[in-house]
Design a protein around this motif. Structure first.
Motif, mmCIF file in Angstrom:
data_model
loop_
_atom_site.group_PDB
_atom_site.id
_atom_site.type_symbol
_atom_site.label_atom_id
_atom_site.label_comp_id
_atom_site.label_asym_id
_atom_site.label_seq_id
_atom_site.Cartn_x
_atom_site.Cartn_y
_atom_site.Cartn_z
ATOM 1 N N ASP A 1 0.822 -1.215 0.000
ATOM 2 C CA ASP A 1 0.000 0.000 0.000
ATOM 3 C C ASP A 1 0.853 1.261 0.000
ATOM 4 N N SER A 2 1.995 1.204 -0.691
ATOM 5 C CA SER A 2 2.933 2.328 -0.617
ATOM 6 C C SER A 2 2.608 3.485 -1.532
ATOM 7 N N GLY A 3 1.654 3.297 -2.449
ATOM 8 C CA GLY A 3 1.342 4.372 -3.393
ATOM 9 C C GLY A 3 2.311 4.347 -4.557
ATOM 10 N N ASP A 4 2.757 5.511 -4.972
ATOM 11 C CA ASP A 4 3.675 5.664 -6.092
ATOM 12 C C ASP A 4 5.008 4.985 -5.771
ATOM 13 N N ASN B 1 7.887 7.286 -5.303
ATOM 14 C CA ASN B 1 7.802 8.167 -4.144
ATOM 15 C C ASN B 1 6.865 7.532 -3.108
ATOM 16 N N PRO B 2 7.331 6.461 -2.443
ATOM 17 C CA PRO B 2 6.448 5.761 -1.501
ATOM 18 C C PRO B 2 6.026 6.645 -0.333
ATOM 19 N N GLN B 3 4.903 6.282 0.237
ATOM 20 C CA GLN B 3 4.378 7.023 1.376
ATOM 21 C C GLN B 3 5.376 7.001 2.530
ATOM 22 N N PRO B 4 5.416 8.064 3.324
ATOM 23 C CA PRO B 4 6.342 8.126 4.468
ATOM 24 C C PRO B 4 6.213 6.929 5.415
ATOM 25 N N SER B 5 5.001 6.436 5.619
ATOM 26 C CA SER B 5 4.834 5.288 6.521
ATOM 27 C C SER B 5 5.516 4.046 5.949
ATOM 28 N N THR B 6 5.493 3.896 4.635
ATOM 29 C CA THR B 6 6.179 2.768 3.997
ATOM 30 C C THR B 6 7.680 2.912 4.149
ATOM 31 N N SER C 1 9.304 4.492 6.395
ATOM 32 C CA SER C 1 9.641 4.267 7.808
ATOM 33 C C SER C 1 9.709 2.777 8.136
#
Length: 142
Positions: A26-29, A32-37, A39
């Motif tokens: 569920d990282s998105g792009d 440019n993965p989501q900050p939670s990914t 982390s």
């Protein structure tokens, strides 16, 4: 994997097969993965790096392409060198070997691409799911 309950420098080898892939679901792009990914992936890699002995080997078997893994593996927190190879027809997967304490100038050198059978595997062995059990770490050129 995000908070390994082991002491520092206690393993010669750590192997993950698809574990990091789960963190990216569920990282998105992917560029440019989501900050939670980011982390979670960094927590996993920091824990792996921490529990590896000097000259320890981290093997990552993943669908993650090198251009997506590079920013994580190359992070300045880590002192490993990186080798990799691609396997599969149509749907590729990647076999990374990261050696702690052997960082190259940039941590990633395309000339370090694995030449099989550097890990003592034959191509036909790689097609089955049980090939990892026949990987002989002792004979790797470290």
């Amino acid at each position: 994997m995000l908070a390994l309950p082991f002491s520092d420098e206690c393993f010669d080898v750590v192997i993950e097969k698809g574990t990091m892939d789960v963190l990216f679901v569920d990282s998105g792009d992917p560029w440019n993965p989501q900050p939670s990914t980011v982390s979670k992936v960094m927590a996993m890699l920091e824990n792996v790096h921490r529990v590896l002995k000097p000259d320890g080997i981290f093997i990552s078997i993943t669908f993650g392409q090198p251009h997506f893994r590079r920013p994580f593996f190359q992070n300045s927190k880590f002192t490993w060198s990186i080798e990799w190879s691609t396997f599969g027809d149509g749907f590729h997967y990647f076999f990374y070997i990261l050696r702690k304490g052997r960082r190259t100038s940039d941590g990633w050198d395309s000339s370090e691409k694995l030449e099989m059978p550097s890990i003592c595997l034959l191509q036909e062995e790689l097609e089955g799911e049980d090939y990892i059990f026949r990987t002989n770490i002792d004979e790797m050129d470290c």
